[in-house]
Design a protein around this motif. Structure first.
Motif, short mmCIF file in Angstrom:
data_model
loop_
_atom_site.label_atom_id
_atom_site.label_comp_id
_atom_site.label_asym_id
_atom_site.label_seq_id
_atom_site.Cartn_x
_atom_site.Cartn_y
_atom_site.Cartn_z
N ALA A 54 42.09 23.05 67.90
CA ALA A 54 42.36 21.62 68.04
C ALA A 54 42.08 20.88 66.73
CB ALA A 54 41.52 21.04 69.18
N SER A 55 40.96 21.21 66.09
CA SER A 55 40.61 20.55 64.83
C SER A 55 41.63 20.84 63.74
CB SER A 55 39.21 20.99 64.38
OG SER A 55 38.25 20.65 65.35
N ARG A 74 44.85 18.98 64.31
CA ARG A 74 44.77 17.58 63.89
C ARG A 74 44.92 17.43 62.38
NH1 ARG A 74 46.54 14.57 65.62
NH2 ARG A 74 45.38 13.96 67.48
N ARG A 75 44.33 18.34 61.61
CA ARG A 75 44.39 18.24 60.15
C ARG A 75 45.81 18.41 59.63
NH1 ARG A 75 39.16 20.52 60.37
NH2 ARG A 75 39.95 22.66 60.36
N PRO A 134 48.72 14.96 61.77
CA PRO A 134 47.97 13.75 62.14
C PRO A 134 48.61 12.96 63.28
CG PRO A 134 48.18 13.93 59.76
CD PRO A 134 49.08 14.97 60.33
N GLU A 135 49.90 13.10 63.48
CA GLU A 135 50.58 12.31 64.51
C GLU A 135 50.55 12.97 65.88
OE1 GLU A 135 53.20 15.55 63.47
OE2 GLU A 135 51.93 14.23 62.28
N GLU A 169 49.63 14.37 69.50
CA GLU A 169 48.76 14.03 70.63
C GLU A 169 48.07 15.31 71.09
OE1 GLU A 169 49.00 12.38 75.24
OE2 GLU A 169 50.80 12.34 73.96
N ILE A 170 46.74 15.33 71.12
CA ILE A 170 45.99 16.56 71.42
C ILE A 170 44.99 16.29 72.55
CG2 ILE A 170 44.49 18.38 70.53
CD1 ILE A 170 45.46 17.70 67.72
N MET A 224 38.15 12.05 65.93
CA MET A 224 39.28 12.73 65.28
C MET A 224 40.58 12.51 66.06
SD MET A 224 37.35 16.37 64.60
CE MET A 224 38.81 17.16 63.95
N ASP A 225 40.51 11.64 67.07
CA ASP A 225 41.65 11.36 67.94
C ASP A 225 42.08 12.61 68.71
OD1 ASP A 225 43.50 9.74 69.16
OD2 ASP A 225 45.04 10.03 67.63
N ILE A 226 41.07 13.37 69.15
CA ILE A 226 41.30 14.52 70.04
C ILE A 226 40.62 14.21 71.36
CG2 ILE A 226 40.84 16.96 70.46
CD1 ILE A 226 40.84 17.37 67.42
N ALA A 249 50.67 23.47 65.90
CA ALA A 249 50.86 22.08 65.46
C ALA A 249 52.17 21.90 64.72
CB ALA A 249 49.69 21.67 64.58
#
Length: 448
Positions: free
Chosen positions: A16-17, A20-21, A24-25, A27-28, A69-71, A315
């Motif tokens: 997941a991390s 995200r990296r 960035p856009e 949805e997780i 982190m928006d997760i 991703a």
């Protein structure tokens, strides 16, 4: 684009991390059954004895940290069904018991492994435990506080069983270890297993090998002992560390192919046989780089590496990274004895069809004349047909460094002849003039 990750701890949170990296856009959402999303499982035995003090020190990251982190992390939620055709999920909230539906564009399965509990009577008794999660450690610590047990029986002589035996002794329990195989540390060759058994006995652990636990018995619902063939052991605490197995039910029911090891089959990009579904961690089958055969490697560092690959590829939707396989490099410590291994043992190499040639040397952790020097034993296993290094095992101070050198050599496809001329660091406080790796390689080279 919506990515859902099923399972946390090492592989799921890493995936997941990483996702995200690189996106960035995206949805997780991550679903995790346990109350904690990310813990250091390897520290659990040391938490029991207070060697690691403070529960929070084993929590690697919290849902709040992932939220920054928006997760979205939803703990105490279990994904009960995957529908690959509709890309739908059935999720149960374990607090309320209610179910709801979710969907994904891409999915990562990181369901890990589960403890193996022998199918014998009495496993439901108060005082019988497994140790996989922080909540398991909580229950054991509560039992220690409320019941003040004096005698513990540990069932299983793998990593968890050995480390738990040490830590139970540290808090003053009488400890008996029961192992159904001929030796503890069964993935190692017998000479190393015997070193471990001597260290256990030296520190007051009674070792019973070749003895399976046939059942647990109690009184008023509380454990009183463990039954072996022809013998009963008194116990008011029992830890079942008889092994783990990949948790593949969710993926298998969805139609994912399962490999020869019983874990989920993936390609080098961590893709499963299901469309837009990747998998990583202890639920996944990989390749042993020494033998070339399918392997199941349930280790934390391997899970992290797999998670990085799965998270990147899921991703982006592209095959950007590969996970080439693993050597199952590992280390544990029993009291004052570190024991490490990489690649194949002599027995495993023969089972894989190699004509093995081996060399074992006893050396020292420092120059022999330097104060504080201790013994260290190193064994190298090579392919007799080509001189390729297949595996190494070490016991004693510095075992980690020796095995790490050998793991790097196997990874780089170095032969035994290459090891003889390695240029390694030397000074009297750190090792003998010729590293045990060079010593063993020299012996092995002559035999080849």
């Amino acid at each position: 684009m919506r990515l859902v990750v099923v399972g946390g701890v090492a592989a799921g949170t890493k995936a997941a991390s990483r996702a995200r990296r690189v996106a960035p856009e995206l949805e997780i959402t991550l679903y995790q059954e346990e109350p904690e999303v990310s813990i250091s499982e390897c520290g659990l035995p040391y938490f029991l004895s207070g060697t690691v003090s403070g529960r929070e020190r084993l929590v690697a990251r919290t849902p709040e940290e992932f939220a920054r982190m928006d997760i979205e992390v939803r703990t105490r939620h279990r994904v009960e069904r995957i529908d690959p055709a509709s890309k739908g999920l059935l999720v149960r909230d374990l607090r309320s018991g209610e179910t709801f539906e979710d969907s994904y564009d891409r999915l990562i399965v990181a369901t890990g492994a589960r403890a193996v509990v022998p199918p014998v009577e009495g496993t439901e008794l108060e005082g019988v435990f497994t140790l996989r999660f922080l909540t398991d450690a909580d229950r054991i610590l509560r039992h220690l506080k409320e019941r003040s047990p004096e005698r513990a029986v540990v069932v299983g002589g793998g990593y968890i069983g050995l480390e738990a035996s040490e830590n139970f002794r540290k808090i003053g329990l009488e400890v008996t270890l029961v192992q159904s195989a001929e030796h503890v540390a069964p993935t190692h060759d017998p000479e190393f297993s015997e070193m471990v058994e001597r260290e256990l006995a030296k520190n007051g652990v009674e070792v019973n090998t070749g003895s399976a636990a046939e059942g647990f018995y109690g009184e008023a619902g509380r454990l009183r002992g463990v039954r072996l063939a022809g013998r009963c052991l008194d116990a008011d605490l029992a830890l079942v560390g008889a092994g783990i197995e990949p948790e593949v039910t969710l993926a298998q029911e969805a139609g994912a192919k399962i490999g020869r090891t019983g874990a989920i089959r993936v390609d080098r990009h961590m893709k499963t046989s299901l469309p837009d579904v990747w998998a990583a961690g202890d639920c996944v089958e990989t390749t042993n780089l020494a033998s070339g055969l399918p392997a199941w490697v349930p280790l934390g560092d391997t899970a992290n590496q797999m998670g990085r690959v799965a998270g990147t590829n899921a991703a982006t939707g592209r095959d950007e990274l590969e996970f080439p396989g693993a050597l199952a490099t590992g280390i544990f410590r029993v009291f004052e004895l570190p024991v490490a291994k990489t690649g194949l043992s002599e027995r495993e190499a023969r089972q894989a069809g190699f004509a093995t040639v081996c060399a074992t040397v006893e050396s020292t952790s420092r120059a022999a004349y330097y104060p504080g020097t201790k013994k260290v034993t190193l064994k190298l296993v090579a392919d007799g047909d080509g001189g390729t290094l297949l595996g190494a095992q070490a016991a004693g101070e510095g075992a980690d460094r020796l095995v790490d050198v050998c793991a790097t050599a196997i990874w780089g496809r170095l032969g035994v002849a290459d090891l003889v001329n390695l240029d390694l660091a030397y000074a009297p406080p750190f090792g003998p003039a010729l590293s045990p790796v060079i010593q063993a390689a020299s012996v092995l080279s002559g035999r080849l």
